[in-house]
Design a protein around this motif. Structure first.
Motif, mmCIF file in Angstrom:
data_model
loop_
_atom_site.group_PDB
_atom_site.id
_atom_site.type_symbol
_atom_site.label_atom_id
_atom_site.label_comp_id
_atom_site.label_asym_id
_atom_site.label_seq_id
_atom_site.Cartn_x
_atom_site.Cartn_y
_atom_site.Cartn_z
ATOM 1 N N ARG A 86 0.814 -1.220 0.000
ATOM 2 C CA ARG A 86 0.000 0.000 0.000
ATOM 3 C C ARG A 86 0.851 1.274 0.000
ATOM 4 O O ARG A 86 0.334 2.345 -0.322
ATOM 5 C CB ARG A 86 -0.941 0.002 1.211
ATOM 6 N N TRP A 87 2.123 1.180 0.382
ATOM 7 C CA TRP A 87 2.924 2.398 0.455
ATOM 8 C C TRP A 87 4.208 2.367 -0.378
ATOM 9 O O TRP A 87 4.724 3.429 -0.730
ATOM 10 C CB TRP A 87 3.247 2.764 1.910
ATOM 11 N N TRP A 88 4.738 1.194 -0.701
ATOM 12 C CA TRP A 88 5.963 1.136 -1.510
ATOM 13 C C TRP A 88 5.594 1.399 -2.963
ATOM 14 O O TRP A 88 4.826 0.642 -3.556
ATOM 15 C CB TRP A 88 6.613 -0.241 -1.361
ATOM 16 N N PRO A 89 6.125 2.451 -3.593
ATOM 17 C CA PRO A 89 5.717 2.795 -4.955
ATOM 18 C C PRO A 89 6.180 1.765 -5.993
ATOM 19 O O PRO A 89 7.290 1.249 -5.918
ATOM 20 C CB PRO A 89 6.379 4.141 -5.207
ATOM 21 N N LYS A 90 5.320 1.484 -6.934
ATOM 22 C CA LYS A 90 5.659 0.550 -8.023
ATOM 23 C C LYS A 90 6.865 1.076 -8.807
ATOM 24 O O LYS A 90 7.646 0.304 -9.331
ATOM 25 C CB LYS A 90 4.469 0.352 -8.965
ATOM 26 N N SER A 91 7.026 2.389 -8.845
ATOM 27 C CA SER A 91 8.154 2.996 -9.568
ATOM 28 C C SER A 91 9.496 2.681 -8.907
ATOM 29 O O SER A 91 10.543 2.848 -9.520
ATOM 30 C CB SER A 91 7.979 4.514 -9.634
#
Length: 158
Positions: A33-38
Motif C-alpha cells: 500500500r505504500w511502496w511505490p511501483k516505480s
C-alpha cells in the motif's frame, strides 16, 4: 596485503503517530500500500510482499505472474524489529551474492507514537564503487519511502 573497505551505513528515522505494533504491521503486511511501483526492480510490478517469518521472501509479484526477489527476512520481531537482506546490485538487479541489510526498529514513545529507525548497512558487500553508488541512492531514497510509509500508517489508523 588485503584492503578492507568500509562504507558508512545509511541511518534514517521518522516519527509515526501510531503504536509500534501498527507501525510494524503497515511496514510489513501493508508494504504494497505504500511502496511505490516505480521503486521496484521488477519490470511490471503488481504486488510487493514480505512473508511474515524468518527465512521469508521479500519479493515483487509481476503482472505476468513471475516473481523477483528483493531479499529475505533475517529477523522477525513484530512490533519491535525487522531485519531484511537487500539482495539488489548497484545496477538495480536481483543479486543474492551482494546482499546488504536493512534493519528497522520500532521504538515505542507513547501509546500512539513510535519512532521508526532504519539502518541500511553492509554496503561494502557491493564492492567499493558499487557500495558507494548504492549508498548514495538509498541515502536519498529512504526518506521519501519512510514518509510514504508513515502517511499510510497514520491514514490506516484513522
Amino acid at each position: 596485503m588485503t584492503h578492507t573497505i568500509h562504507i558508512a551505513p545509511v541511518r534514517k528515522s521518522i516519527l509515526a503517530n501510531v503504536d509500534a505494533r501498527r507501525a510494524f504491521e503497515v511496514f510489513t503486511a501493508g508494504i504494497d500500500r505504500w511502496w511505490p511501483k516505480s521503486h521496484s526492480i521488477a519490470s511490471a510490478p503488481k504486488q510487493t510482499v514480505i512473508e511474515p517469518f524468518v527465512g521469508g521472501r521479500w519479493f515483487v509479484r509481476c503482472e505476468d505472474g513471475s516473481e523477483v526477489i528483493n531479499g529475505h527476512v533475517l529477523v522477525w520481531e513484530p512490533g519491535r524489529r525487522l531485519l531484511l537482506s537487500w539482495e539488489i546490485s548497484a545496477d538495480w538487479k536481483p543479486d543474492s551474492s551482494v546482499s546488504s541489510e536493512v534493519e528497522v526498529n520500532f521504538v515505542t514513545l507513547t501509546a500512539r507514537s513510535t519512532r521508526v529507525e532504519l539502518e541500511h548497512r553492509n554496503l561494502e558487500r557491493l564492492g567499493p564503487e558499487g557500495g558507494e553508488k548504492m549508498r548514495n541512492a538509498v541515502d536519498g531514497g529512504w526518506p521519501m519511502l519512510l514518509q510514504l510509509f508513515v502517511a499510510e500508517a497514520q491514514r490506516a489508523a484513522g
